[in-house]
Structures are given as structure tokens and as C-alpha cells.
Design a protein around this motif. Structure first.
Motif, PDB file in Angstrom:
ATOM      1  N   SER A 163      25.641  29.032  43.821  1.00 35.41           N
ATOM      2  CA  SER A 163      26.545  30.093  43.339  1.00 35.41           C
ATOM      3  C   SER A 163      27.847  30.180  44.137  1.00 35.41           C
ATOM      4  N   PRO A 164      28.605  29.100  44.225  1.00 35.57           N
ATOM      5  CA  PRO A 164      29.870  29.148  44.968  1.00 35.57           C
ATOM      6  C   PRO A 164      30.868  30.089  44.312  1.00 35.57           C
ATOM      7  N   ARG A 165      31.639  30.774  45.136  1.00 36.25           N
ATOM      8  CA  ARG A 165      32.644  31.710  44.640  1.00 36.25           C
ATOM      9  C   ARG A 165      33.619  32.077  45.741  1.00 36.25           C
ATOM     10  N   THR A 166      34.765  32.586  45.354  1.00 38.71           N
ATOM     11  CA  THR A 166      35.686  33.154  46.330  1.00 38.71           C
ATOM     12  C   THR A 166      35.692  34.663  46.133  1.00 38.71           C
ATOM     13  N   VAL A 167      35.852  35.383  47.239  1.00 36.13           N
ATOM     14  CA  VAL A 167      35.736  36.840  47.187  1.00 36.13           C
ATOM     15  C   VAL A 167      36.826  37.525  47.998  1.00 36.13           C
ATOM     16  N   SER A 168      37.029  38.785  47.680  1.00 33.92           N
ATOM     17  CA  SER A 168      37.895  39.666  48.452  1.00 33.92           C
ATOM     18  C   SER A 168      37.076  40.890  48.849  1.00 33.92           C
ATOM     19  N   LEU A 195      40.900  52.181  42.961  1.00 39.16           N
ATOM     20  CA  LEU A 195      40.350  51.010  42.265  1.00 39.16           C
ATOM     21  C   LEU A 195      40.269  51.215  40.754  1.00 39.16           C
ATOM     22  N   GLU A 196      40.259  52.466  40.327  1.00 34.45           N
ATOM     23  CA  GLU A 196      40.230  52.752  38.891  1.00 34.45           C
ATOM     24  C   GLU A 196      41.578  52.486  38.239  1.00 34.45           C
ATOM     25  N   LYS A 197      42.631  52.501  39.031  1.00 38.60           N
ATOM     26  CA  LYS A 197      43.982  52.370  38.481  1.00 38.60           C
ATOM     27  C   LYS A 197      44.719  51.106  38.944  1.00 38.60           C
ATOM     28  N   GLU A 198      44.380  50.622  40.131  1.00 42.45           N
ATOM     29  CA  GLU A 198      45.126  49.511  40.709  1.00 42.45           C
ATOM     30  C   GLU A 198      44.242  48.279  40.888  1.00 42.45           C
ATOM     31  N   SER A 199      44.884  47.169  41.190  1.00 40.93           N
ATOM     32  CA  SER A 199      44.132  45.923  41.422  1.00 40.93           C
ATOM     33  C   SER A 199      43.390  46.003  42.745  1.00 40.93           C
ATOM     34  N   PHE A 200      42.322  45.235  42.847  1.00 35.43           N
ATOM     35  CA  PHE A 200      41.549  45.196  44.089  1.00 35.43           C
ATOM     36  C   PHE A 200      42.435  44.736  45.242  1.00 35.43           C
ATOM     37  N   ALA A 214      42.923  42.212  55.448  1.00 37.71           N
ATOM     38  CA  ALA A 214      43.777  43.252  54.863  1.00 37.71           C
ATOM     39  C   ALA A 214      45.179  42.735  54.550  1.00 37.71           C
ATOM     40  N   ASN A 215      45.738  41.947  55.473  1.00 40.77           N
ATOM     41  CA  ASN A 215      47.090  41.415  55.245  1.00 40.77           C
ATOM     42  C   ASN A 215      47.105  40.273  54.238  1.00 40.77           C
ATOM     43  N   LYS A 216      45.916  39.866  53.782  1.00 40.12           N
ATOM     44  CA  LYS A 216      45.812  38.841  52.736  1.00 40.12           C
ATOM     45  C   LYS A 216      45.312  39.458  51.436  1.00 40.12           C
ATOM     46  N   LYS A 217      45.594  40.747  51.287  1.00 43.00           N
ATOM     47  CA  LYS A 217      45.181  41.501  50.107  1.00 43.00           C
ATOM     48  C   LYS A 217      43.668  41.456  49.903  1.00 43.00           C
ATOM     49  N   GLY A 218      42.959  41.453  51.017  1.00 41.27           N
ATOM     50  CA  GLY A 218      41.509  41.500  50.989  1.00 41.27           C
ATOM     51  C   GLY A 218      40.825  40.163  50.826  1.00 41.27           C
ATOM     52  N   PHE A 219      41.589  39.099  50.616  1.00 39.53           N
ATOM     53  CA  PHE A 219      40.973  37.804  50.330  1.00 39.53           C
ATOM     54  C   PHE A 219      40.197  37.289  51.537  1.00 39.53           C
ATOM     55  N   ALA A 220      38.885  37.083  51.333  1.00 42.51           N
ATOM     56  CA  ALA A 220      38.015  36.654  52.429  1.00 42.51           C
ATOM     57  C   ALA A 220      37.596  35.202  52.296  1.00 42.51           C
ATOM     58  N   LEU A 268      31.335  50.320  55.681  1.00 43.24           N
ATOM     59  CA  LEU A 268      31.080  50.263  54.244  1.00 43.24           C
ATOM     60  C   LEU A 268      31.996  49.203  53.643  1.00 43.24           C
ATOM     61  N   TYR A 269      31.463  48.442  52.703  1.00 42.73           N
ATOM     62  CA  TYR A 269      32.230  47.373  52.060  1.00 42.73           C
ATOM     63  C   TYR A 269      32.145  47.482  50.545  1.00 42.73           C
ATOM     64  N   ARG A 270      33.234  47.087  49.892  1.00 46.40           N
ATOM     65  CA  ARG A 270      33.194  46.761  48.481  1.00 46.40           C
ATOM     66  C   ARG A 270      33.713  45.343  48.360  1.00 46.40           C
ATOM     67  N   VAL A 271      33.063  44.545  47.520  1.00 46.80           N
ATOM     68  CA  VAL A 271      33.426  43.141  47.401  1.00 46.80           C
ATOM     69  C   VAL A 271      33.773  42.822  45.957  1.00 46.80           C
ATOM     70  N   TYR A 272      34.782  42.003  45.792  1.00 46.56           N
ATOM     71  CA  TYR A 272      35.297  41.612  44.470  1.00 46.56           C
ATOM     72  C   TYR A 272      35.195  40.100  44.335  1.00 46.56           C
ATOM     73  N   VAL A 273      34.673  39.629  43.210  1.00 49.44           N
ATOM     74  CA  VAL A 273      34.555  38.189  42.972  1.00 49.44           C
ATOM     75  C   VAL A 273      35.811  37.690  42.273  1.00 49.44           C
TER      76      VAL A 273
END
Length: 341
Positions: A163-168, A195-200, A214-220, A268-273
Motif C-alpha cells: 500500500s505505497p502512498r504519499t501523505v501530509s 479543514l471544512e473550507k480550506e485545503s489540507f 509545516a513549512n512544506k504544507k504538511g507534506f511528510a 494529536l495528528y490528522r493525516v491526508y493521503v
């Protein structure tokens, strides 16, 4: 300090991966090998095109050669003759050498002796040959990249099962996940509403407390199911529990809040695929992602590195003049990779 070259490889990888160099564990060796005769009055036990591997090459100061040493020297000779040593490869090798020396010197004052001992295991006779080791490592990465690019549809299946993927990610530090303070509750609610109105990406940039992303717009970056292991999670930006949450999501989905408690405290974390397409991940413009994908593909099939080497070896004129050497080589390949030469 045992196996310092192998143990420092991932640290070195992280340090230079932004210039496009991978890290994965390399089987390193000496490139001054080969022919099927005698060379300088030394018995030649194998030849690979224009290079000779002599009996003396296969011994260090105290121990007789074994299958792994033979294989490593064979591998080095194949890599050296299959991939051209370009200026860019030399530049990457110099960077790798500097990082190895830097990391080794932090672990021991006598790091040169330690590295010399490690290099000897792979057929190198002195500390001065560290750069040769690095050049071979970079060239092997190029060799593997070329092969996998050409045979991607054939080799991707085992990798895709991970299940490879990139996440933020968005990270929020708290004192007690079950009893948030008024300030913590307010921030958590603000993140949810945003998060309901703006991009992750925009929300992560505005709110995340993870200094690495954070300075990479959350990209991990890259993760897969192997990233949940204790070894991987200890060096990853994304904690294992957060990776697990990401693995259960589809592209474009965001997780609920995930609580992570470790020696640094509670967060606490929220993660976006961001991406799940294996082809796009492997060919990502982000060098870190594409290189991690390459490393993951190689690890997903324990015999793939040998298959790649063998495909290049078949293009060369290879001869074993010593039956015992050939037997040890074959036994090592069979035991390690389940294959035959």
C-alpha cells in the motif's frame, strides 16, 4: 560500531537524498578485479570482461574468503563495468563519502580504523578506498533504477501489496489527549473548521506544529505498510499509528484525529493521503519520494537485487577458473536469493 557502513547508510541517505540519491542498503565491494589466468604471479580465480579477481583479492589479513566476499567482489565488478562513472556520479559519491566520515567520526575517535575494518569485509584494502565504495553504491542505485524503470509492470506487484502512498500531516501537541485545556480545545476546533473550507495543505501550513513538515504544507512524504515497524517508525516523520490510519484511507481522504504518545510527549495528528498511484510515486518529481519508492520496491522482493545484477552480468564475459570459488559463489546465491548463476 559494527557494520558502520551499513548502519550509517540510512542516516547518510537522509542527509543526501534531496540531491537524488537513494538509500537503501548496498552490497559493497572492490572494483579492481578479474581474467582467467594468472596476474602478477597471482592465481586468477575468476574473470569479468577485462578485470581479474585473484586469490589474494579474496583474503583479508586473517580470514579466508567466503561466499559473501566472492559475491560482493563479483557484484562490484559487474556494476563497475555496466554503469559509466559520470561526473554526477562522482559528485554524489563525494557527498556520500563526506557524510559517512562525518557520521562515523561522531561515533568514534578512531573512526578510520573502524571504517577500514568494515571496508575489508567487502574487499577493500584500505581506508583510502572509501570513495571507491561510494562510487559503487551510487552506480548500483543507477543500475537498479534503470532496470526497474524498464520492467516496472513486472516488479511492482509485491510493492503495491505494501500500500505505497504519499501523505501530509497536521500535528498538534497536547498535555493530555483525554483532557484538553481550553486553549488546546479551541485550536483543535479551529483546525477542524478550517479543514471544512480550506485545503489540507493550507491548514497544515497555518496550524501544524510539526517542524519538519509545516513549512512544506504538511507534506511528510512516502509511507507504506512497512513504515509501521519499530525500525522504520523510529526514523520516520510519520508515527506508526498515523501510518496505520493512512493505510486505511483512499487518495484524497483525511483521517480523524490520531493520538500518539512517546518519549517526547503526547500529540494529536490528522493525516491526508495525497497519492496512491504506484507509477506516479515511483516517478515523482520529489527525489526523496522517488528514491524511497525505489528502496521499497527492492525490499519488497528479496531476490530482485540479484535478478537485476544477473541481468547485467549476462551481458559480460564472466568465467570462474577455480571450482571451489564457483561453488562458494553458487551456494551463496542459492542460500541468499534462492537463485542459480
Amino acid at each position: 560500531m559494527t557494520d558502520i557502513l551499513r548502519n550509517n547508510w540510512f542516516v547518510v541517505l537522509i542527509a543526501i537524498i534531496i540531491i537524488g540519491f537513494i538509500g537503501y542498503f548496498i552490497y559493497d565491494t572492490n572494483k579492481d578485479n578479474v581474467s582467467a589466468k594468472s596476474s602478477n604471479n597471482e592465481q586468477v580465480v575468476a574473470s569479468i570482461d577485462k578485470d581479474d579477481i585473484t586469490a589474494n583479492d579474496l583474503y583479508d589479513e586473517s580470514a579466508p574468503y567466503d561466499g559473501s566476499t566472492i559475491y560482493n567482489m563479483y557484484k562490484n565488478a559487474v556494476i563497475d563495468q555496466s554503469i559509466e562513472t559520470t561526473k554526477d556520479i562522482k559528485k554524489q559519491a563525494n557527498t556520500l563519502e563526506s557524510n559517512i566520515k562525518s557520521n562515523a567520526s561522531k561515533q568514534s575517535d578512531d573512526y578510520e580504523s573502524t571504517l577500514t575494518s568494515e571496508l575489508a569485509k567487502y574487499g577493500y584494502s584500505s581506508f583510502e578506498q572509501l570513495n571507491d565504495y561510494c562510487i559503487t553504491s551510487v552506480k548500483e542505485k543507477e543500475m537498479n533504477k534503470k532496470y526497474i524503470t524498464k520492467h516496472f509492470d513486472e516488479v511492482k506487484k509485491a510493492w503495491e501489496e505494501k500500500s505505497p502512498r504519499t501523505v501530509s500531516i497536521i500535528k498538534m501537541e497536547v498535555s493530555d489527549a483525554d483532557n484538553l485545556t481550553e486553549t488546546e480545545t479551541k485550536k483543535k476546533n479551529n483546525i477542524d473548521k478550517a479543514l471544512e473550507k480550506e485545503s489540507f495543505a493550507d491548514v497544515a501550513k497555518a496550524f501544524s506544529e510539526d517542524s519538519n513538515t509545516a513549512n512544506k504544507k504538511g507534506f511528510a512524504g512516502y509511507v507504506d505498510s512497512n513504515s509501521t515497524s519499530s525500525d522504520s517508525s523510529s526514523t520516520s516523520t510519520v508515527p506508526a499509528d498515523v501510518v496505520t490510519a493512512a493505510i486505511n484511507l483512499k487518495k484524497g481522504e483525511t483521517s480523524d484525529w490520531v493520538t500518539v504518545t512517546n518519549s517526547s510527549g503526547t500529540s494529536l495528528y490528522r493525516v491526508y493521503v495525497k497519492e496512491t498511484d504506484s507509477n506516479k510515486i515511483f516517478n515523482a518529481k520529489n527525489d526523496t519520494v522517488s528514491n524511497q519508492a525505489l528502496y521499497a520496491i527492492l525490499n519488497s522482493d528479496s531476490s530482485l537485487s540479484y535478478k537485476i545484477l544477473d541481468s547485467y552480468a549476462k551481458k559480460l564475459d564472466i568465467k570462474f577458473n577455480d571450482k571451489d570459488t564457483k561453488k562458494k559463489f553458487d551456494n551463496y546465491v542459492k542460500t541468499t536469493y534462492g537463485g542459480d548463476q
